[in-house]
Enzyme design. Structure first.
Site, short mmCIF file in Angstrom:
data_model
loop_
_atom_site.label_atom_id
_atom_site.label_comp_id
_atom_site.label_asym_id
_atom_site.label_seq_id
_atom_site.Cartn_x
_atom_site.Cartn_y
_atom_site.Cartn_z
N LYS A 131 -12.43 -6.91 -8.02
CA LYS A 131 -13.06 -7.32 -6.76
C LYS A 131 -14.48 -7.76 -7.09
O LYS A 131 -15.36 -6.93 -7.32
CB LYS A 131 -13.06 -6.16 -5.76
N LYS A 150 0.84 -1.19 0.00
CA LYS A 150 0.00 0.00 0.00
C LYS A 150 0.88 1.24 0.00
O LYS A 150 1.79 1.38 0.84
CB LYS A 150 -0.90 0.01 1.23
#
Length: 353
Positions: A267, A168
């Site tokens: 997703k 991240k």
């Protein structure tokens, strides 16, 4: 002699149930730049004469650990999905299971469309033989005020067979994040990094960041720019491959091949039905773009489904499902935790027998 062939009777839905769950997290999980400390969702139960199946339906919504509304992910709320299911379910009893696909196609809620189409696939046995896999790309991120030494210890603990990690970025200061990148590579020089910016950089910040990391170690950076229209300019300036994630969840998204586009991070909970998922995977493959299935921080029931789907739809790619470590218990299917919630422990919203 005339022989009449009797068609097999289509499978019908004999029992249906809807339950709600909430699972606390042992440590906060990142949702873009926000953090959550609890994951809530629904479990849909359906039964035919031949089998019973469970599906997790968990839109990524609600509030973060600061009480702020989660933005940039599911547009539908958990309550909206619950209300829609409570309207649909009484209509489904004793109906052919293909009705699940009809409702999935009609739904404007991606998590519901995904859940209903997934239930159909499970009842049809299409996910059989594809077990929960250990294949995953480890997720590396820094907790608030966490010393880099603790992150380093997690990197040191990675199995030697780990070839890639997801990191991240666009979370902290540029200096701190560059230090994190270089520390990871100092410990494991052969690792390939999949960076995830969650649209956290301006174009200028993205270029400045990318100019300070070794391009040969980067597979791609997800959603580098706050304005997705800047991604091509970013690539022209720095030639770092990039990937789409959040952009795929826009209801009007249509695949377009662009300079530097390397991968689509899909997703399923945020994207929609399995049919829609297959169509995008096929289109991307025609243009040489990788497709990787990724979690929306589902509990173990949802992660198991994504793992199975990845083996079916994207067998050559490792899915991004390394998020269960933060959960303090499993949901209906075990991932090896000490505690696993059973159906009796969930809050019933609807039961029809």
């Amino acid at each position: 002699m005339t022989v009449t062939l009797q068609q097999a009777k289509p499978l019908a839905l004999t029992q249906l149930g809807l339950y709600q769950f909430a699972i606390d997290l042992d440590k906060p999980l990142p949702v873009g730049k926000q953090r959550i400390e609890q994951r809530s969702g629904l479990v849909l139960v359906a039964q035919t004469e031949e089998r019973q199946e469970w599906v997790e339906i968990s839109p990524l919504c609600g509030v973060d650990n600061q009480g702020e509304i989660i933005t940039g992910f599911s547009q539908e709320s958990l309550e909206e999905v619950s209300q829609q299911l409570l309207t649909i379910l009484p209509q489904l009893q004793q109906q052919p299971i293909d009705c699940l696909l009809e409702h999935a196609e009609q739904s404007t809620q991606p998590s519901l469309a995904y859940g209903l189409s997934l239930m159909h696939a499970k009842l049809m046995g299409k996910l059989d033989g594809h077990s929960l896999t250990a294949r995953t790309v480890p997720l590396i991120y820094r907790q608030a005020d966490e010393p880099l030494s603790l992150v380093a210890s997690r990197v040191n603990a990675l199995p030697e067979t780990t070839l890639a990690v997801k990191v991240k970025v666009a979370q902290d200061s540029l200096e701190d994040e560059l230090q994190l990148i270089h520390q990871i590579l100092a410990i494991r020089p052969k690792l390939k990094l999949r960076l995830d910016a969650n649209r956290g950089f301006s174009l200028e910040q993205a270029i400045e960041f990318a100019a300070c990391v070794p391009l040969e170690s980067i597979e791609y950076i997800e959603e580098p720019c706050q304005n997705p229209q800047d991604n091509c300019t970013f690539y022209q300036a720095i030639e770092m491959p990039w990937a789409l994630d959040e952009s795929l969840n826009h209801p009007d998204y249509q695949f377009e091949m662009l300079p530097g586009l390397r991968a689509l991070l899909i997703k399923p909970t945020l994207f929609g039905s399995l049919e829609k998922l297959q169509q995008l995977i096929d289109t991307a493959a025609e243009h040489g773009v990788r497709t990787i299935l990724s979690s929306s921080l589902e509990a173990s029931l949802g992660i198991e489904a994504i793992s199975r789907l990845a083996q079916i739809f994207t067998p050559d790619e490792t899915p991004g499902i390394d998020t269960l470590g933060a959960f303090n218990q499993d949901l209906l299917v075990s991932s090896g935790k000490d505690h696993c919630l059973k159906l009796a422990a969930l809050t019933p919203l609807f039961i029809l027998k």
